[in-house]
Write an enzyme that holds these catalytic residues in place. Sequence first.
Site, mmCIF file in Angstrom:
data_model
loop_
_atom_site.group_PDB
_atom_site.id
_atom_site.type_symbol
_atom_site.label_atom_id
_atom_site.label_comp_id
_atom_site.label_asym_id
_atom_site.label_seq_id
_atom_site.Cartn_x
_atom_site.Cartn_y
_atom_site.Cartn_z
ATOM 1 N N ILE A 236 -5.191 2.807 6.028
ATOM 2 C CA ILE A 236 -6.546 3.118 6.502
ATOM 3 C C ILE A 236 -7.419 3.297 5.270
ATOM 4 C CG2 ILE A 236 -6.142 5.612 6.538
ATOM 5 C CD1 ILE A 236 -7.833 5.743 9.121
ATOM 6 N N CYS A 237 -8.685 2.971 5.384
ATOM 7 C CA CYS A 237 -9.601 3.143 4.244
ATOM 8 C C CYS A 237 -10.000 4.617 4.171
ATOM 9 C CB CYS A 237 -10.833 2.249 4.439
ATOM 10 S SG CYS A 237 -12.047 2.434 3.110
ATOM 11 N N HIS B 72 0.844 -1.210 0.000
ATOM 12 C CA HIS B 72 0.000 0.000 0.000
ATOM 13 C C HIS B 72 0.873 1.252 0.000
ATOM 14 C CE1 HIS B 72 -3.357 -2.630 0.608
ATOM 15 N NE2 HIS B 72 -4.154 -1.614 0.476
ATOM 16 N N GLU C 103 -8.944 7.838 -4.363
ATOM 17 C CA GLU C 103 -9.258 7.736 -2.931
ATOM 18 C C GLU C 103 -8.544 8.809 -2.120
ATOM 19 O OE1 GLU C 103 -7.868 3.797 -2.778
ATOM 20 O OE2 GLU C 103 -9.791 2.905 -3.330
ATOM 21 N N GLN C 104 -7.243 8.967 -2.365
ATOM 22 C CA GLN C 104 -6.488 9.943 -1.585
ATOM 23 C C GLN C 104 -6.895 11.374 -1.943
ATOM 24 O OE1 GLN C 104 -2.373 9.409 -0.643
ATOM 25 N NE2 GLN C 104 -2.389 7.212 -1.098
HETATM 26 N N1 LIG Z 1 -1.737 3.874 3.035
HETATM 27 C C1 LIG Z 1 -3.042 3.738 2.688
HETATM 28 O O1 LIG Z 1 -3.910 3.571 3.528
HETATM 29 N N2 LIG Z 1 -3.332 3.797 1.346
HETATM 30 C C2 LIG Z 1 -4.645 3.475 0.850
HETATM 31 N N3 LIG Z 1 -5.814 3.718 1.632
HETATM 32 C C3 LIG Z 1 -6.840 3.960 0.753
HETATM 33 O O2 LIG Z 1 -8.025 4.013 1.031
HETATM 34 N N4 LIG Z 1 -6.340 4.211 -0.498
HETATM 35 C C4 LIG Z 1 -4.980 4.142 -0.438
HETATM 36 O O3 LIG Z 1 -4.137 4.504 -1.292
#
Ligand SMILES: NC(=O)N[C@H]1NC(=O)NC1=O
Length: 187
Positions: A134-135, A80, A100-101
């Site tokens: 983390i989500c 990740h 997402e980010q």
């Molecule tokens: N480090 C990390 O949590 N990365 C992930 N989380 C998420 O929801 N998308 C990501 O890129």
Amino acid sequence: MSEQLNIDEVNELDFISFVSRFGNVVESCPIVAAAVCQMRPFRSRDAMFEEICATIDGMSKERKYSYDLNGVRQGILMCHPDLAGKLACRGELTADSTAEQSRAGLLNLTAEEFRRLTTFNDEYKRKFGFPFVICVGENKKAAIFEGIERRLKNSAAEELHTGVEQVKRIINLRLNNLVSQSKSSRL
Ligand SMILES: NC(=O)N[C@H]1NC(=O)NC1=O
């Protein structure tokens, strides 16, 4: 972003098409999609999600967090990208992670926010040996900062568990974009 398929269409995909479409449901870990492909047919999208989670749960501890494959660090958590990390700064995140980010406001942090998150990420990786996961589809910026600061105090065993559970929540959201909540009309 690929259009949504119903579960019967998912069950009919050939191996290459299946891995191509679902290969990043687990960030940068297409091996999970390759394994889950063999478990078809799925009765529903939820059954497919359960199979992905069971496949991850059945992995060794090393496969879940970090192991060396030909000199490259692998593992569900290891693969990740850092939140607002080097890949993000270089514009090299996957499309999923970028979306997402970005939606969580992590790609336009203030200088102070960026410094704090980078410090937390570095401290987390020094302590646990894998990145903080983390989500972010379920946590806005404030919750992310609170989460990393709180979780830094946890044990490695707690963070291995929590990190994998957060990966499952990321998978759940990514799967929603790819498979409709349909149930199979044939199973
Ligand atoms: N480090 C990390 O949590 N990365 C992930 N989380 C998420 O929801 N998308 C990501 O890129």
